[in-house]
Design an enzyme around this catalytic site. Structure first.
Site, short mmCIF file in Angstrom:
data_model
loop_
_atom_site.label_atom_id
_atom_site.label_comp_id
_atom_site.label_asym_id
_atom_site.label_seq_id
_atom_site.Cartn_x
_atom_site.Cartn_y
_atom_site.Cartn_z
N ASP A 1 -0.41 -1.35 -6.42
CA ASP A 1 -0.45 -2.61 -7.16
C ASP A 1 -1.71 -2.56 -8.04
O ASP A 1 -2.62 -1.80 -7.75
CB ASP A 1 -0.51 -3.79 -6.18
CG ASP A 1 -0.15 -5.11 -6.85
OD1 ASP A 1 0.02 -6.11 -6.14
OD2 ASP A 1 -0.08 -5.14 -8.09
N ASP B 1 8.19 -4.76 -1.23
CA ASP B 1 7.03 -4.49 -0.38
C ASP B 1 6.61 -5.81 0.26
O ASP B 1 6.72 -6.87 -0.38
CB ASP B 1 5.85 -3.93 -1.20
CG ASP B 1 4.99 -5.06 -1.77
OD1 ASP B 1 5.37 -5.57 -2.85
OD2 ASP B 1 4.00 -5.46 -1.11
#
Ligand SMILES: O=c1nc[nH]c2cc3[nH]c(NCCN4CCCCC4)nc3cc12
Length: 372
Positions: free
Chosen positions: A92, A266
């Site tokens: 991320d 996720d």
């Protein structure tokens, strides 16, 4: 444009079964990415993560840039070497964690500045620096830097953050080093407003990415609102690229999102819950802190191939949880990750066999049964 060569293997209405190749191995979708925030999937060895069937894990730019530092991981050969995970890694970009973890944060056109939650040091994160950090980490899939609003928010705020994220998407693409088998994903923003979501999806497609994430969700909105936003977003995403719903979710979120055209997920839920004594099973979650398990000789799920679900009694797991034993976190995390991977495998088969909606209905019915 480096393609991942996303192949659509089967569809069942909006639900998709796909596969794409990366520099670190193939990814079959729908897929769930265990969260490995600080270069570790908490309480797991990477062999145990692999045993669950996980193909790709997530790392966080925010945490790794603060500790041990991106340049240091780069000098040590990148995240795959550092954490001994040969498979694909998605990182991320840091913006979401800055807004949820850091202190004294400031967002400007240039990027975000913040004080580390670890030692209070000031840091700068721009789209360009985030791409550089993810390159040093050797991320297989890199995420653009974006601004994710907490919901509810006024429409003009949703529009401002969506347009800023689009400008940052273009700067991220400009800063990204294209390499075969590596990819950069854009992130769709726009809150829960269908018109803003469409503008964001179309704007990202004009820039061009190897995959598209749906961001700005799982930030406190009800499940129905998340699903409605997916219905308003997925049709505007290219069919020949993977779609990733960020931060999602509980099992019923995954099932509903796969039905609406999402390929990748996720979430910290299976790992974080495992550390608090919660076990995910076909019949809903089991709270192993509860005294009702103290004498129960049955395993969590004798039909599971996961040793944690099949070989240990609930009584033993209850004992470990009550005693605060480290093995409680290990076994329950293993069970939970295995359950999430099994759910993705079963959804993939259901899509291939044209029975995705029937699978979702049976899943909801079994979950509603509750633990026996
Ligand atoms: O819009 C996003 N852009 C970049 N990263 C993100 C990460 C996200 N994570 C979440 N939600 C996490 C929800 N999670 C559920 C389990 C408990 C901890 C919080 N939404 C996100 C949106 C974004």
């Amino acid at each position: 444009m480096t393609e991942f060569g996303y192949q659509l293997l089967a569809t069942d209405k909006a639900a998709r079964r796909g596969r794409f190749a990366t520099a670190h191995g193939p990814i079959e979708t729908p897929c769930f990415m265990p969260v490995g925030t600080a270069a570790t999937v908490k309480a797991m060895t990477m062999d145990m993560v692999r045993s669950t069937g996980a193909q790709i894990v997530l790392g966080n730019t925010y945490h790794l840039m603060l500790r041990p530092g991106a340049e240091r991981v780069g000098r040590l050969g990148g995240l795959h070497e550092f954490m001994r995970w040969p498979g694909p890694i998605l990182t991320d970009s840091g913006g979401f964690q800055v807004m949820s973890l850091a202190e004294r944060r400031k967002i400007t056109e240039r990027g975000v500045t913040f004080s580390s939650h670890i030692d209070g040091a000031r840091h700068d994160l721009t789209p360009e620096r985030s791409i550089e950090i993810q390159h040093l980490l050797d991320a297989t899939i890199t995420m653009q830097l974006d601004e994710c609003l907490k919901l509810p928010a006024p429409r003009r705020e949703m529009e401002r953050a969506m347009e800023l994220s689009l400008r940052w998407a273009a700067r991220s693409k400009e800063a990204f080093t294209a390499r075969e088998g590596y990819g950069l994903f854009g992130i769709v923003q726009g809150g829960i407003d269908p018109e803003l979501r469409r503008r964001s999806a179309e704007g990202l497609q004009e820039i061009g990415f190897e995959g598209y994430a749906v961001g700005g969700l799982a930030v406190g909105e009800p499940q129905a609102e998340m699903f409605a936003t997916l219905d308003a977003t997925c049709p505007f995403l290219p069919g020949d690229r993977p779609r990733y719903l960020m931060g999602v979710g509980k099992p019923s979120d995954l099932v509903g999102a796969v039905l609406r055209g999402i390929d990748m997920f996720d979430c910290v839920m299976p790992t974080r819950s495992g550390r608090t004594g919660q076990a995910f099973t076909r019949r809903g979650t089991v709270n192993l802190r509860n005294a009702r398990h103290a004498d129960d000789p049955r395993p969590l799920d004798e039909t599971s191939d996961c040793p944690a679900a099949r070989d240990y009694s609930r009584a033993y797991l209850h004992h470990l949880v009550k005693s605060g034993e480290i093995l409680a976190s290990i076994l329950l995390t293993w069970n939970n990750l295995w359950y999430y991977q099994q759910l993705m495998r079963e959804m993939g088969v259901a899509i291939e066999e044209g029975r995705a909606e029937a699978f979702a209905a049976a899943f909801a019915e079994e979950q509603a049964l509750g633990d026996i």
